[in-house]
Scaffold this motif. Structure first.
Motif, PDB file in Angstrom:
ATOM      1  N   GLU A  33       0.825  -1.208   0.000  1.00 45.37           N
ATOM      2  CA  GLU A  33       0.000   0.000   0.000  1.00 45.37           C
ATOM      3  C   GLU A  33       0.858   1.256   0.000  1.00 45.37           C
ATOM      4  O   GLU A  33       0.545   2.245  -0.663  1.00 45.37           O
ATOM      5  CB  GLU A  33      -0.903  -0.023   1.236  1.00 45.37           C
ATOM      6  N   LYS A  34       1.967   1.204   0.728  1.00 42.64           N
ATOM      7  CA  LYS A  34       2.869   2.354   0.807  1.00 42.64           C
ATOM      8  C   LYS A  34       3.886   2.365  -0.334  1.00 42.64           C
ATOM      9  O   LYS A  34       4.745   3.240  -0.380  1.00 42.64           O
ATOM     10  CB  LYS A  34       3.615   2.365   2.153  1.00 42.64           C
TER      11      LYS A  34
ATOM     12  N   PRO B  32      -0.235  -9.232 -11.582  1.00 43.07           N
ATOM     13  CA  PRO B  32      -0.922  -8.958 -12.836  1.00 43.07           C
ATOM     14  C   PRO B  32      -0.003  -8.343 -13.882  1.00 43.07           C
ATOM     15  O   PRO B  32      -0.329  -8.323 -15.052  1.00 43.07           O
ATOM     16  CB  PRO B  32      -2.022  -7.971 -12.436  1.00 43.07           C
ATOM     17  N   SER B  33       1.122  -7.808 -13.445  1.00 48.41           N
ATOM     18  CA  SER B  33       2.030  -7.157 -14.384  1.00 48.41           C
ATOM     19  C   SER B  33       3.438  -7.223 -13.833  1.00 48.41           C
ATOM     20  O   SER B  33       3.639  -7.500 -12.651  1.00 48.41           O
ATOM     21  CB  SER B  33       1.625  -5.691 -14.580  1.00 48.41           C
ATOM     22  N   PRO B  34       4.434  -7.006 -14.669  1.00 46.45           N
ATOM     23  CA  PRO B  34       5.802  -7.008 -14.164  1.00 46.45           C
ATOM     24  C   PRO B  34       5.947  -5.993 -13.036  1.00 46.45           C
ATOM     25  O   PRO B  34       5.266  -4.973 -13.011  1.00 46.45           O
ATOM     26  CB  PRO B  34       6.627  -6.574 -15.397  1.00 46.45           C
ATOM     27  N   PRO B  35       6.787  -6.296 -12.054  1.00 44.92           N
ATOM     28  CA  PRO B  35       6.872  -5.436 -10.871  1.00 44.92           C
ATOM     29  C   PRO B  35       7.365  -4.039 -11.197  1.00 44.92           C
ATOM     30  O   PRO B  35       8.250  -3.848 -12.000  1.00 44.92           O
ATOM     31  CB  PRO B  35       7.893  -6.166  -9.977  1.00 44.92           C
ATOM     32  N   THR B  36       6.700  -3.069 -10.585  1.00 41.01           N
ATOM     33  CA  THR B  36       7.112  -1.667 -10.708  1.00 41.01           C
ATOM     34  C   THR B  36       7.479  -1.199  -9.322  1.00 41.01           C
ATOM     35  O   THR B  36       6.610  -1.047  -8.476  1.00 41.01           O
ATOM     36  CB  THR B  36       5.961  -0.809 -11.256  1.00 41.01           C
ATOM     37  N   GLU B  37       8.756  -1.014  -9.064  1.00 44.17           N
ATOM     38  CA  GLU B  37       9.174  -0.623  -7.725  1.00 44.17           C
ATOM     39  C   GLU B  37       9.164   0.897  -7.603  1.00 44.17           C
ATOM     40  O   GLU B  37       9.750   1.592  -8.405  1.00 44.17           O
ATOM     41  CB  GLU B  37      10.576  -1.137  -7.422  1.00 44.17           C
ATOM     42  N   VAL B  38       8.450   1.350  -6.601  1.00 43.06           N
ATOM     43  CA  VAL B  38       8.430   2.781  -6.341  1.00 43.06           C
ATOM     44  C   VAL B  38       9.103   2.969  -4.992  1.00 43.06           C
ATOM     45  O   VAL B  38       8.467   2.979  -3.961  1.00 43.06           O
ATOM     46  CB  VAL B  38       6.987   3.317  -6.302  1.00 43.06           C
ATOM     47  N   LYS B  39      10.414   3.052  -5.010  1.00 40.02           N
ATOM     48  CA  LYS B  39      11.171   3.136  -3.758  1.00 40.02           C
ATOM     49  C   LYS B  39      12.274   4.142  -3.893  1.00 40.02           C
ATOM     50  O   LYS B  39      12.870   4.286  -4.940  1.00 40.02           O
ATOM     51  CB  LYS B  39      11.746   1.743  -3.409  1.00 40.02           C
ATOM     52  N   MET B  40      12.538   4.802  -2.785  1.00 32.94           N
ATOM     53  CA  MET B  40      13.483   5.897  -2.854  1.00 32.94           C
ATOM     54  C   MET B  40      14.925   5.441  -2.776  1.00 32.94           C
ATOM     55  O   MET B  40      15.830   6.118  -3.201  1.00 32.94           O
ATOM     56  CB  MET B  40      13.237   6.888  -1.716  1.00 32.94           C
TER      57      MET B  40
ATOM     58  N   PHE C  58       6.735   8.186  10.013  1.00 35.47           N
ATOM     59  CA  PHE C  58       7.276   8.511   8.702  1.00 35.47           C
ATOM     60  C   PHE C  58       6.214   8.325   7.637  1.00 35.47           C
ATOM     61  O   PHE C  58       5.411   7.408   7.700  1.00 35.47           O
ATOM     62  CB  PHE C  58       8.465   7.594   8.411  1.00 35.47           C
ATOM     63  N   ARG C  59       6.205   9.202   6.670  1.00 37.11           N
ATOM     64  CA  ARG C  59       5.266   9.100   5.560  1.00 37.11           C
ATOM     65  C   ARG C  59       6.042   9.032   4.266  1.00 37.11           C
ATOM     66  O   ARG C  59       6.876   9.885   3.980  1.00 37.11           O
ATOM     67  CB  ARG C  59       4.323  10.312   5.539  1.00 37.11           C
TER      68      ARG C  59
ATOM     69  N   LYS D 208      -6.283   9.955   7.153  1.00 35.86           N
ATOM     70  CA  LYS D 208      -4.875   9.581   7.316  1.00 35.86           C
ATOM     71  C   LYS D 208      -4.215   9.389   5.952  1.00 35.86           C
ATOM     72  O   LYS D 208      -3.087   9.838   5.723  1.00 35.86           O
ATOM     73  CB  LYS D 208      -4.772   8.284   8.130  1.00 35.86           C
ATOM     74  N   ALA D 209      -4.921   8.717   5.044  1.00 36.52           N
ATOM     75  CA  ALA D 209      -4.388   8.533   3.690  1.00 36.52           C
ATOM     76  C   ALA D 209      -4.211   9.883   2.996  1.00 36.52           C
ATOM     77  O   ALA D 209      -3.218  10.116   2.292  1.00 36.52           O
ATOM     78  CB  ALA D 209      -5.319   7.631   2.878  1.00 36.52           C
ATOM     79  N   CYS D 210      -5.157  10.775   3.198  1.00 32.96           N
ATOM     80  CA  CYS D 210      -5.062  12.115   2.609  1.00 32.96           C
ATOM     81  C   CYS D 210      -3.883  12.875   3.197  1.00 32.96           C
ATOM     82  O   CYS D 210      -3.141  13.557   2.480  1.00 32.96           O
ATOM     83  CB  CYS D 210      -6.364  12.878   2.857  1.00 32.96           C
TER      84      CYS D 210
END
Length: 1098
Positions: free
Chosen positions: A521-522, A556-564, A607-608, A784-786
């Motif tokens: 989710e994060k 469902p699809s190749p992994p897309t990493e969204v990491k810093m 941390f967000r 919280k999500a907002c």
């Protein structure tokens, strides 16, 4: 640069030289020579020295040894090559080398010793004490110099320590505060450099402070506990552990007064028991066991605040017989430990505070770790890891320290987004290095448990993503270069679920599932299938992963990493990675005691993640797995939606899909598949900013003209009794499960769209339709999500959320805390303007006090923002004045300062005065004195009446009527002694001013009344205060001659002007003119005695 890395275990602080470029070495040498010259220049300055004997010795001469039979001189010669340079005189406090410049702290303390010596040389004890007392009375600088001089003598002169401590207790005027501050400074920054005698004397001094019950000594003990290193069985460390334990055992009653000290000491010694299993250490271990068992059984609820790591430490010592009995009670009969205890699950679901995790690392370890995670570039960490390994992890006993380090990195080191997106050494690389260099199987298992410990009972509402992020990233980044590491950790994660504690298997399984779900989710990792179903893992492990976590094993699809953090190979074998030339500059990071300490001040508690946009790899949405579950008509529309890129065309297609959903023959079994398709197709909509940069009616309408808003629009136009209304709500609920951001997007649509004007309550129907089924829970999760995604949007929604859902927002501080945790000063000012204009109500009378009490645990800016928002409301201050009962001057300065400024604007009421006077008296707490002084100068008559009333009420026995007062008054624990202490402080404050507050009749009458009935001890203690009443009594007993001319005519001549004798006092306190009229009758009142003052007519 050439860098000297301090080697902590060496008594002389000898350094390990890291050779770099010769030119840099030369420059470093020049710098050192310059510093040495400066040091020599300082040493040539004439200075009066207290030390006239031969105790000043060079580093190469044998010195007095307390911890070693051969003295530290031999140890120094063994650990350091003698320098050919001319030796300089060494101080008696800190160990130094001939090349080190004189330490500033030691220089200052020596100057203070010289001052004390100059004051006391050749004097008797009494004369010396008088001289010191006279010096400290001159001002704060002299007070500090004398106290620090005596403090230094205690450390360096054991023979004079008792006398110097006695003098110190007699002359100090600040409750030993200056000494406590200096002790903490030495413990945190200079303890490793202390010579043997000062180290021993420092512990002795702490023992004496504890014996004397000095306020703040508990903080010094906790700092001393931090210096006891884990995994270290050296003689000095064992001596320190036993010495502090002896203090705690000797002063048990004192220890029991501090809940935090109880918890901290139990946490420390439970951890140390593991290190003390050798036969020669059994006696020490038994003392530690007895202490921990005693505290856990007597004060279990104080220990509960430790949280889940208390269970982890108890597991490590469970085989000790006494601990085994404790475990039985904890598991099967927890009420034996405390009536409030509900069992082991109560501990496991509570997150351990950072202060406990940090207390098991010495300040030096902590500084070095923070340095590596904030200053060292990834790929250049080998030298620092090697140094840390040699210094702290080279012995068999030190393997247990790895757990402490891993728990600290996971729970305390939470880098900012800026650090995460840079090339700084990431946390997962350090943890990977700690795991792979472990030489003990038991220590390796414990280290893995430490890494996954927060996973087992993870709750997104209570726990932080940063606590679980390192484990998943270690596994992810190890897959290519070190698949065995990933396999080991995945196997451990699977097997810990049934084996951690079988009766709680379902809770552990849910905790691990929550962790994995929250990680996705994060967007720490976009998909887990490449990790769980990787061909590099053996077949049995992959089968076990599919069985345990089927939800995460298909992508469902190749992994897309969204990491810093930069995705590069983990350096687990200490090989420096080859980097492109020019990737890093030539300035290398280095360990140094002179480096600025890296702290986490000012950071948010949770941390967000804010993914870096450049790191997002845009790939076309793949909805193939779900298309086959749709009927042909719906499938065609969804494919048409996928192919269209024009927003208007997408909206038309989306409307057609909504029409299909509303048809009577729509198969509700398709709903989940359709929701998955829409969630994937609209992921770009949920990724960007929702609120336009410039807020106008046109821009707002344009922002809600998106395909996903078609569902909202159709809901708004329907009646609730329409059959299609519930179908669309069910569709939204399904979409909410796939994409939780849909919740706050709905809130935004209901506020921003003209079509939805007045339909905000539609959100309540949506919340009830979701799996949560509860408006409060759903609203808090969406806000919280907002908060995590868009702070501007959070501030935009706040007025509507508070006005439309007052029962959900005003009853607790949950939403308020979300807001003040992220807003800046501009947004705070905007919210205050909304409050002032009546558009926003964030507090109401029935709950504001509880919310403000909750806010006392928040960060400083959060508290100040909360008080600013409160003050923008028109809520009477008396509503929240009982909060004074909860405020401690050292722990709650934010609330106290805001209250002080607000009370300054108020005219004192009886309730205000009572609450202000009910604060405990402390020399450093000036709150009560400062506000009383202000009121005494501005509202002297009103304050005098209220204080008189409180004095008389608290002097009367019994005080049964107080139980009939308001609930806020019940909280006030006001005593006569407290009032007198505050009055005496006020008297001292006003003594040098022209204020006539203590000349007022009501105050003097009340003091007369109290003096007549109080005991001798109080009369002696407050003699100066009661002297005012005696002067008043004498002045009334001997009237002026001018009044003797017509003594008999006074009563007759004042008919109608003066009340009867019984009402004289009431008249005197009501107005100035009546006070003057009543003075001739004062002798009559004197003859009646002071009982008239305390009569019911008062």
């Amino acid at each position: 640069m050439s860098v000297d890395v301090p080697v902590v275990g060496q008594s002389l602080g000898a350094g390990l030289r890291i050779n770099c470029d010769p030119q840099q070495v030369l420059q470093t040498h020049i710098n050192r020579v310059d510093r040495l010259k400066q040091g020599h220049r300082r040493s040539r300055q004439p200075r009066t020295s207290r030390y006239t004997d031969t105790n000043i010795h060079s580093p190469f001469e044998p010195g007095p040894g307390l911890l070693s039979s051969e003295g530290p001189g031999k140890a120094r010669r063994e650990q350091m090559e003698p320098a050919p340079a001319k030796a300089k005189p060494q101080g008696r406090l800190l160990v130094s080398t001939p090349l080190d410049a004189k330490d500033e702290l030691e220089e200052r303390l020596e100057r203070c010793v010289g001052i004390v010596q100059s004051l006391t040389n050749g004097l008797s004890d009494r004369e010396a004490n008088d001289a010191l007392t006279a010096s400290v009375c001159k001002g704060q600088p002299q007070h500090e110099e004398v106290c620090l001089g005596l403090f230094t003598l205690v450390l360096t002169e054991p023979a004079q320590a008792q006398r110097c401590y006695r003098d110190l207790t007699l002359v100090n005027r600040d409750g030993m505060n200056v000494v406590l501050v200096k002790i903490n400074h030495i413990l945190m920054e200079k303890f490793l450099k202390l010579q043997d005698i000062p180290r021993t004397q420092l512990v002795w001094l702490v023992r004496e402070l504890v014996k004397s019950g000095v306020m703040g000594a508990d903080g010094v003990i906790m700092t001393l506990l931090k210096q006891i290193a884990g995994g270290d069985v050296s003689s000095k460390n064992l001596w320190l552990a036993e010495s502090v334990l002896d203090i705690l055992l000797e002063q048990k009653e004192w220890v029991l007064k501090s809940g935090m000290l109880i918890a901290m000491s139990v946490y420390t010694y439970l951890r140390l028991i593991v290190d003390h299993g050798a036969p020669n250490l059994l006696s020490l271990r038994q003392k530690e066991v007895d202490f921990c068992i005693g505290m856990l059984r007597e004060k279990f609820m104080e220990c509960v605040i430790i949280g889940r790591d208390l269970v982890r430490l108890l597991q490590n010592v469970a085989r000790i017989p006494e601990m085994e009995l404790l475990w039985r009670d904890l598991l099967h009969n927890p009420q034996v430990l405390s009536p409030q205890s509900t069992g082991v699950l109560q501990l496991l679901t509570a997150r351990t505070s950072r202060k406990f995790l940090a207390c098991r690392l010495t300040p030096d370890m902590e500084t070095k770790l923070l340095f590596m995670t904030s200053r060292v570039r990834f790929g250049q960490q080998k030298r620092y890891q090697d140094w840390f390994q040699r210094q702290y992890l080279s012995t068999a006993e030190s393997q247990s320290l790895r757990c402490d380090l891993i728990r600290y990195i996971c729970g305390v080191v939470h880098p900012s987004n800026e650090v995460l997106s840079s090339d700084i050494l990431p946390r997962w690389a350090i943890i990977g290095w700690l795991l792979t260099t472990c030489t003990s199987n038991v220590a390796a298992s414990n280290a893995k448990l430490a890494l996954f410990y927060d996973w087992l009972f993870f709750s997104p509402e209570k726990d932080s993503i940063m606590n679980i992020e390192p484990a998943i990233l270690v596994m992810h980044h190890s897959m290519k270069p070190h698949p065995a590491i990933t396999a080991t950790l995945l196997d451990f994660m699977c097997r810990i679920i049934p084996h951690f504690y079988p009766p709680l298997e379902s809770q552990v399984r849910q905790g691990v599932f929550n962790s994995l779900n929250f990680i996705m989710e994060k967007r720490v990792l976009a998909h887990l299938a490449p990790l769980f179903d990787n061909p590099k893992l053996d077949r049995e492990l992959r089968s076990m992963l599919r069985e345990r976590f089927p939800e995460f094993c298909s992508s469902p699809s190749p992994p897309t990493e969204v990491k810093m953090e930069e995705s590069v190979s983990l350096e687990m074998e200490n090989h420096v990675l080859d980097k492109e030339e020019g990737c890093y500059d030539n300035t290398e990071a280095a360990f140094s005691d002179d480096e600025e300490e890296v702290t986490n001040k000012g950071k948010k508690r949770e941390f967000r993640f804010h993914p870096i946009k450049e790191a997002v790899i845009e790939e076309p949405a793949d909805i193939t797995p779900w298309l086959d579950q749709l009927d042909e008509t719906m499938k065609d529309k969804v494919q048409q939606l996928q192919k269209t890129s024009d927003t208007e065309a997408q909206c038309e297609t989306m409307q057609e899909i909504v029409d299909l959903i509303l048809e009577e023959d729509f198969d509700s079994e398709q709903m989940s598949a359709l929701a998955s398709c829409l969630s994937e197709l609209f992921k770009d909509h949920f990724r960007g900013d929702v609120l336009p940069e410039e807020i106008t009616e046109e821009s707002l309408e344009e922002s809600v003209c998106k395909p996903v808003c078609l569902i909202f629009r159709n809901l708004v136009t329907m009646q609730e009794d329409n059959s299609g209304f519930s179908v669309l709500l069910d569709m939204l609920a399904e979409l909410y499960q796939k994409q939780p951001k849909i919740g706050y997007h709905l809130l935004y649509y209901l506020k921003a769209s003209k079509a939805a004007n007045g339909k905000m309550m539609l959100y309540e129907s949506f919340a009830q339709a979701t799996a949560l089924g509860d408006l409060h829970t759903c609203l808090m999760m969406d806000m919280k999500a907002c908060q995590e995604d868009d702070v501007r949007l959070l501030c935009y929604l706040t007025p509507s959320i508070y006005s439309e859902f007052p029962d959900e927002t005003l009853r607790s501080g949950e939403l308020l805390n979300m807001i003040v945790a992220v807003i800046d000063s501009t947004q705070l000012q905007e919210l205050m303007c909304h409050v002032m204009m009546g558009n926003l109500v964030m507090f109401r009378k029935d709950s504001v006090l509880n919310i403000l009490i909750q806010s006392l645990d928040w960060e400083t800016f959060e508290q100040y923002s909360t008080w600013q928002l409160f003050l923008a409301h028109s809520i009477p201050l008396e509503t929240i004045i009982p909060i004074l009962q909860h405020l401690k001057y050292k722990e709650h300065p934010e609330a106290l300062s805001c209250l002080l400024l607000q009370l300054r604007r108020e005219k004192p009421s009886e309730e205000m005065v009572k609450m202000v006077l009910s604060r405990p008296c402390h020399p450093e707490d000036q709150f009560t004195t400062s506000i009383l002084r202000h009121w005494a100068s501005k509202y002297d008559d009103t304050l005098a009446e209220h204080i008189k009333a409180q004095l008389i009420k608290n002097n009367n026995q019994p005080r049964k009527r107080q139980s009939l007062r308001s609930s806020s008054s019940k909280l006030a624990q006001l005593t006569l002694e407290q009032i007198l202490e505050h009055m005496d402080n006020l008297r001292l404050t006003l003594s040098n001013t022209k204020n006539s507050f203590f000349t007022q009749t009501p105050i003097l009458q009340a003091l007369q009344h109290v003096q007549a009935s109080c005991d001798e001890a109080h009369k002696m203690r407050f003699s100066d205060l009661f002297a005012l009443a005696e002067e008043y009594e004498d002045s009334q007993t001997k009237p002026p001659k001018s009044r003797r001319k017509a003594p008999a005519s006074s009563p007759r001549s004042r008919k109608g002007a003066a009340p009867p004798t019984n009402n004289e006092e009431e008249s005197a306190s009501s107005s100035a003119s009546e006070e003057e009229d009543s003075k001739p009758k004062a002798p009559k009142r004197k003859r009646k005695g002071s009982s008239a003052v305390g009569s019911d007519s008062d």
